[in-house]
Write a protein that holds these residues in place. Structure first.
Motif, PDB file in Angstrom:
ATOM      1  N   UNK A 180     134.371  11.987  77.013  1.00  0.00           N
ATOM      2  CA  UNK A 180     133.144  12.779  76.932  1.00  0.00           C
ATOM      3  C   UNK A 180     132.084  11.977  76.174  1.00  0.00           C
ATOM      4  N   UNK A 181     132.527  11.303  75.101  1.00  0.00           N
ATOM      5  CA  UNK A 181     131.583  10.536  74.274  1.00  0.00           C
ATOM      6  C   UNK A 181     130.911   9.440  75.089  1.00  0.00           C
ATOM      7  N   UNK A 182     131.746   8.689  75.855  1.00  0.00           N
ATOM      8  CA  UNK A 182     131.159   7.577  76.603  1.00  0.00           C
ATOM      9  C   UNK A 182     130.260   8.108  77.710  1.00  0.00           C
ATOM     10  N   UNK A 183     130.633   9.247  78.305  1.00  0.00           N
ATOM     11  CA  UNK A 183     129.782   9.818  79.350  1.00  0.00           C
ATOM     12  C   UNK A 183     128.452  10.307  78.780  1.00  0.00           C
ATOM     13  N   UNK A 184     128.510  10.891  77.583  1.00  0.00           N
ATOM     14  CA  UNK A 184     127.272  11.367  76.958  1.00  0.00           C
ATOM     15  C   UNK A 184     126.396  10.184  76.559  1.00  0.00           C
ATOM     16  N   UNK A 185     127.025   9.115  76.063  1.00  0.00           N
ATOM     17  CA  UNK A 185     126.260   7.930  75.668  1.00  0.00           C
ATOM     18  C   UNK A 185     125.586   7.314  76.893  1.00  0.00           C
ATOM     19  N   UNK A 190     120.720   6.448  80.088  1.00  0.00           N
ATOM     20  CA  UNK A 190     119.976   6.538  81.344  1.00  0.00           C
ATOM     21  C   UNK A 190     118.690   7.339  81.185  1.00  0.00           C
ATOM     22  N   UNK A 191     118.707   8.341  80.314  1.00  0.00           N
ATOM     23  CA  UNK A 191     117.552   9.243  80.216  1.00  0.00           C
ATOM     24  C   UNK A 191     116.638   8.981  79.020  1.00  0.00           C
ATOM     25  N   UNK A 192     117.260   8.524  77.902  1.00  0.00           N
ATOM     26  CA  UNK A 192     116.442   8.446  76.686  1.00  0.00           C
ATOM     27  C   UNK A 192     116.409   7.063  76.050  1.00  0.00           C
ATOM     28  N   UNK A 346     123.366  13.781  83.979  1.00  0.00           N
ATOM     29  CA  UNK A 346     121.928  13.567  83.876  1.00  0.00           C
ATOM     30  C   UNK A 346     121.170  14.800  84.352  1.00  0.00           C
ATOM     31  N   UNK A 347     121.672  15.455  85.403  1.00  0.00           N
ATOM     32  CA  UNK A 347     120.988  16.642  85.928  1.00  0.00           C
ATOM     33  C   UNK A 347     120.959  17.751  84.881  1.00  0.00           C
ATOM     34  N   UNK A 555     111.876  11.182  77.990  1.00  0.00           N
ATOM     35  CA  UNK A 555     112.932  11.268  78.996  1.00  0.00           C
ATOM     36  C   UNK A 555     112.495  10.524  80.252  1.00  0.00           C
ATOM     37  N   UNK A 556     113.356   9.655  80.704  1.00  0.00           N
ATOM     38  CA  UNK A 556     113.062   8.848  81.879  1.00  0.00           C
ATOM     39  C   UNK A 556     113.898   9.397  83.039  1.00  0.00           C
ATOM     40  N   UNK A 557     113.196   9.911  84.050  1.00  0.00           N
ATOM     41  CA  UNK A 557     113.920  10.548  85.151  1.00  0.00           C
ATOM     42  C   UNK A 557     114.181   9.598  86.322  1.00  0.00           C
ATOM     43  N   UNK A 558     113.987   8.302  86.079  1.00  0.00           N
ATOM     44  CA  UNK A 558     114.096   7.344  87.178  1.00  0.00           C
ATOM     45  C   UNK A 558     115.435   7.455  87.897  1.00  0.00           C
ATOM     46  N   UNK A 559     116.507   7.552  87.091  1.00  0.00           N
ATOM     47  CA  UNK A 559     117.832   7.601  87.709  1.00  0.00           C
ATOM     48  C   UNK A 559     117.948   8.782  88.666  1.00  0.00           C
ATOM     49  N   UNK A 560     117.514   9.949  88.188  1.00  0.00           N
ATOM     50  CA  UNK A 560     117.621  11.134  89.038  1.00  0.00           C
ATOM     51  C   UNK A 560     116.652  11.065  90.208  1.00  0.00           C
TER      52      UNK A 560
END
Lengths: 701, 223
Positions: A180-185, A190-192, A346-347, A555-560
């Motif tokens: 969970x930690x690595x996914x949150x990081x 990706x966003x911040x 990210x969503x 917040x950078x929404x480029x990925x989404x």
């Protein structure tokens, strides 16, 4: 007068009657039963002076404070530590059974060397010089980057010490197991921006919208989450669970939104689109491309078609979310570790950003990692500098497995705090990939599936036998550094993995030895935590931060906006098989204790069979309790059918954390490892294994 | 070989001994059998009642006599010696330190017991190895606080009138189990007249059923 047979008969009968009518029989029966309970070889716990010692549990990323009860210095019980800032006296079933790990039959008792198919015992000196010699050869050959490291630890001094070793050796090839930690990081990156964590302030939120997060079944810091949920009633906080089965969390929720598995991200984006359409979003976020995509692709009707959630319901949910005082959306279905996609994380985080919930009380904190460690500069020779600056072999541990399986690439591999041969999807492939590595060194405490495949084992003392800083993780909205202290001297000939690493570095000599000039890990820890050592060793913990960070991060929404594709379950079949996380079953590198396995319900494990949940409506000819063959593109297994009207028709749920195969009769050989049946689906862009499930068929055995 | 066959085989050769006219002999044999029966019955019955308890229990004297009555009068209450420690555990038998809050190196009074106490234990700084009448086995968890503080029970309910005794009775130990006789009770049949007469598991359960409406679960005491 003659004494004959009848006289003796009389004598015997008389004696029997006399005894029968006296208290002898009753009393002796009672006494003899007590006597049998007190045979000298019956083990009786030693009596003596009772003391309590404080420490921190590092079995899972929960990082709870624990109080260890000892009698004559021998630990006999683990309880939650009162007033600890994370768990406040609470403890989970794994924590309280922590002592069982000390005496676990699968514990590795001495350093081992693989000889043919068998391990042979060696001394620490031999083990260290053997590894040092092998690694020395790799360095001499000029390819230090071909040393890899797979680890589960991604914070604290041990993680940095391993990272330091890899740097000093000259390899960039460090890979973290999914957590969970690595996914949150990854989401935060990706966003911040890079090097940030996400923390969810569940304690102060009044509207928790959980996208499948098993909040009371092991998600994040389990005890803290369970307590946050328990206080909801007093706080009048709502929990809405987006899920495809009636999990315990869903059962505790105020409302359940049923979605098709794997469409959680679409629902989150659908809610974002509703908020955007109603102009209810916050501020000046860079939403142009993202907004256009939302408006086009995520209209309520389209989202309804994808997720199965009625457009009106979704709109109502969006309005409820935005109108709440302190809403928060929580990503990471189940425990949020394996089978997750960056798209989904990210969503959900985008929803938090659009609803202006970043760095707000009861929202999501975008936090910097705890900065309390100060290592001196690493001494790197030319070979190290060259090697470490090379490109990594792969972007993630899943991609590494692919790469190794196809064409190798590593000549040696360290494994610390990780059990990839069990915990990753399709472990058979992981095993093949591992076999492509010439020399594997395991720092495991237990002879688990991965340690079994290594060439040398440098056995680690477990958390009750060692000193270590333990940083809170698991999506907590605060950063607490706790001190795990040795509660008992190592039971076997094991060492602190930090000490093993220091010895190894020193045996390697030259610049690597200079980078590791400490006498012991304990001395190292005291030095590198210099800033907080006094408080850490005095109070047992330091709260680095527990307030919302200042300011609102961009917040950078480029990925989404790049419209990442949703993972599609592999294979064919009438059903979608999904793994189900259970509080009582440990996952990842942690293995359930015998106690934890004992308390699993027979709706999860029945005899030696994993029980799969299936909705009776789609069970066909199968009946509750039937033994069935479950087939997927990856393999097949015998399972027991468990009817559950709480699971979406067409979906079958199988508990995760069973089916271990190693030498522990209390834990191994029970059920099936669901990962065996699921193949990884790697998400482009993140490298995550996004396989939330797989298509499956069921037939009567 | 059955008795009938025996008779049939023995009959022709051994006629003199058994004969056909063996009715009166049978009666005699029966009479003797009854006497033997009665004798054996009486011996075993009486031994079971009288001798067995004596053999079953060994008697031990306390290190020296302790006068509960005197101490209660002097201190004014029971709690001076039998108190709850800060952590909630109960000081059932106070340690030497507690005794020394009143006693000194000098004997208080002239009794022989006091002399033994001072010379053997106070002077040597040794704990008195009291033999505990009410000692329950190690497999039982018992909380005094739960019963007397939370449950409001009287000490006497389980311990009887020991606080009013002026001498220590001998400690009787079961030779088979090693338990104090007080657990089973003085009555060898285990029959009790007072609630404190015996303290086996059934006695705990009986009171629990009466007061709590449930006998209690195994793990409440057997942890």
């Amino acid at each position: 007068m003659k004494i004959d047979r009848r006289s003796f008969l009389g004598l015997g009968l008389g004696a029997a009657a006399g005894v029968a009518l006296s208290p002898v029989g009753v009393k002796l029966t009672d006494d003899s039963s007590i006597w049998t309970q007190n045979w000298p070889w019956t083990p009786v716990p030693e009596d003596g002076k009772i003391t309590y010692d404080r420490s921190v549990c590092s079995l899972c990323p929960g990082a709870c404070g624990i109080s260890v009860k000892k009698i004559n210095g021998r630990p006999v019980k683990i309880e939650g530590l009162d007033d600890y800032p994370i768990n406040n006296g609470g403890a989970c079933p794994h924590g309280i059974s922590g002592l069982q790990y000390l005496y676990d039959p699968a514990r590795i008792k001495t350093p081992l060397k693989k000889n043919g198919n068998k391990f042979e015992k060696i001394s620490w000196d031999e083990a260290i010089s053997l590894v040092a010699q092998k690694l020395g050869e790799i360095r001499k050959s000029g390819t230090p980057e071909s040393l890899g490291l797979i680890t589960g630890a991604d914070s604290g001094s041990m993680a940095q010490l391993f990272e330091r070793f890899m740097d000093a050796f000259g390899s960039p090839n460090t890979y973290n197991m999914p957590s969970l930690e690595s996914n949150l990081a990854l989401t935060a990156a990706a966003l911040h921006g890079a090097d940030r964590n996400l923390g969810f302030d569940l304690d102060h939120s009044d509207f928790i919208l959980s996208f499948g997060a098993a909040i009371i079944e092991g998600w994040g810091s389990p005890v803290a989450c369970i307590q946050a949920n328990a206080s909801r009633r007093e706080r009048k906080a709502k929990l809405v669970q987006v899920d495809y089965r009636l999990s315990n969390t869903a059962n505790a929720a105020d409302k359940i939104i049923a979605v098709k598995p794997g469409t959680e991200a679409d629902l989150a984006l659908g809610i974002c689109a509703v908020l955007l359409a109603k102009n209810l979003i916050a501020g000046d976020v860079n939403t142009s491309a993202f907004a256009a995509m939302l408006a086009k692709e995520y209209t309520p009707e389209k989202v309804e078609a994808i997720t199965g959630v009625k457009a009106a319901d979704m709109e109502a949910l969006a309005m409820e979310f935005i109108k709440a005082k302190a809403p928060v959306a929580v990503p990471g279905k189940g425990r949020g570790d394996v089978g997750q996609s960056l798209r989904e994380f990210a969503a959900v985080q985008a929803l938090n950003a659009l609803a202006d919930r970043l760095n707000k009380k009861g929202g999501v904190f975008v936090m910097y990692p705890a900065d309390y460690l100060s290592f001196s500069e690493n001494v790197m020779d030319d070979a190290a500098k060259q090697g470490a600056s090379k490109a990594k072999l792969a972007g993630s541990v899943n991609e590494l497995v692919d790469k190794l399986e196809k064409d190798g690439g590593l000549s040696a591999l360290f494994i610390y705090n990780a059990n990839p041969c069990y915990a990753l999807n399709n472990p058979e492939k992981v095993k093949v990939a591992m076999d492509k590595v010439g020399f594997k060194v395991s720092f495991s405490s237990f002879m688990d599936e991965t340690a079994l495949r290594s060439d040398v084992v440098l056995p680690a003392s477990i958390f009750l036998e060692r000193l270590e800083d333990v940083v809170s993780g698991g999506g907590l909205a605060k950063t607490v550094v706790g001190l795990c202290r040795p509660m008992v001297k190592p039971i076997f000939d094991t060492k602190h993995p930090g000490d093993a690493l220091i010895l190894l570095a020193q045996a390697m000599g030259d610049s690597i030895a200079q980078s590791f000039s400490w006498n012991s890990y304990d001395a190292c820890l005291e030095q590198v935590t210099g800033k907080i050592w006094d408080t850490l060793s005095g109070d047992g913990y330091v709260v680095i931060d527990d307030k919302p960070p200042v300011g609102t991060p961009a917040t950078d929404f480029t990925f989404l906006a790049s419209a990442p594709k949703a993972a599609v379950p592999m294979g064919e079949g009438d059903y979608t098989l999904v793994p189900v996380d259970k509080m009582r079953l440990a996952v990842g590198s942690m293995i359930s204790s015998p106690f934890a396995v004992k308390i699993i319900s027979d709706k999860v494990l029945s005899g030696k069979y994993s029980v799969v949940e299936i909705n009776p409506a789609t069970a066909g000819i199968l009946k509750d309790g039937d033994i069935a063959v479950l087939k997927t593109a990856m393999g097949k297994a015998l399972v027991k059918i468990g009817f559950n009207e709480g699971i979406m028709p067409g979906v079958i749920g199988m508990p995760r954390g069973l089916g271990h195969a190693f030498n522990n009769p209390y834990v191994a050989g029970k059920g099936v490892n669901v990962n065996d049946l699921i193949g990884p689906v790697i998400e482009p862009g993140s490298g995550l294994d996004a396989a939330f499930g797989i298509k499956a068929t069921l037939s009567k055995a | 070989m059955s008795e009938l066959e025996n008779k049939a085989n023995d009959g022709p050769e051994d006629g003199a001994h058994h004969g056909t006219d063996n009715g009166p002999k049978d009666d005699k044999g029966l009479g003797l059998g009854v006497i033997f029966f009665m004798g054996a019955f009486l011996v075993c019955f009486l031994s079971g009642w009288l001798l067995f308890p004596k053999l079953l229990y060994s008697k031990k004297e306390q290190p020296f006599n302790f006068d509960h009555k005197l101490h209660a009068e002097e201190t004014g209450d029971c709690e001076t010696c039998h108190f709850f420690r800060e952590d909630g555990t109960f000081s059932g038998i106070p340690g030497l330190q507690a005794c020394m809050e009143c006693h000194t190196d000098e004997p208080m009074g002239e009794s022989e017991d006091e002399a033994v106490f001072v010379e053997e234990y106070v002077a040597k700084g040794k704990e008195v190895p009291w033999l505990i009448y009410a000692k329950q086995p190690d497999c039982v968890f018992f909380s005094h606080a739960a019963h007397t503080v939370a449950g409001g029970m009287d000490c006497k309910t389980c311990h009887g009138h020991i606080g009013e005794s002026s001498s220590s009775r001998p400690y009787e130990e079961n030779r088979i189990t090693g338990y104090s006789r007080d657990i089973w009770g003085k009555n060898i049949w285990g029959i009790k007249k007072n609630s404190w007469d015996r303290m086996k598991m059934d006695d705990c359960a009986e009171c629990h059923l009466e007061k709590m409406g449930h006998k209690g679960y195994c793990f409440q005491c057997h942890k």
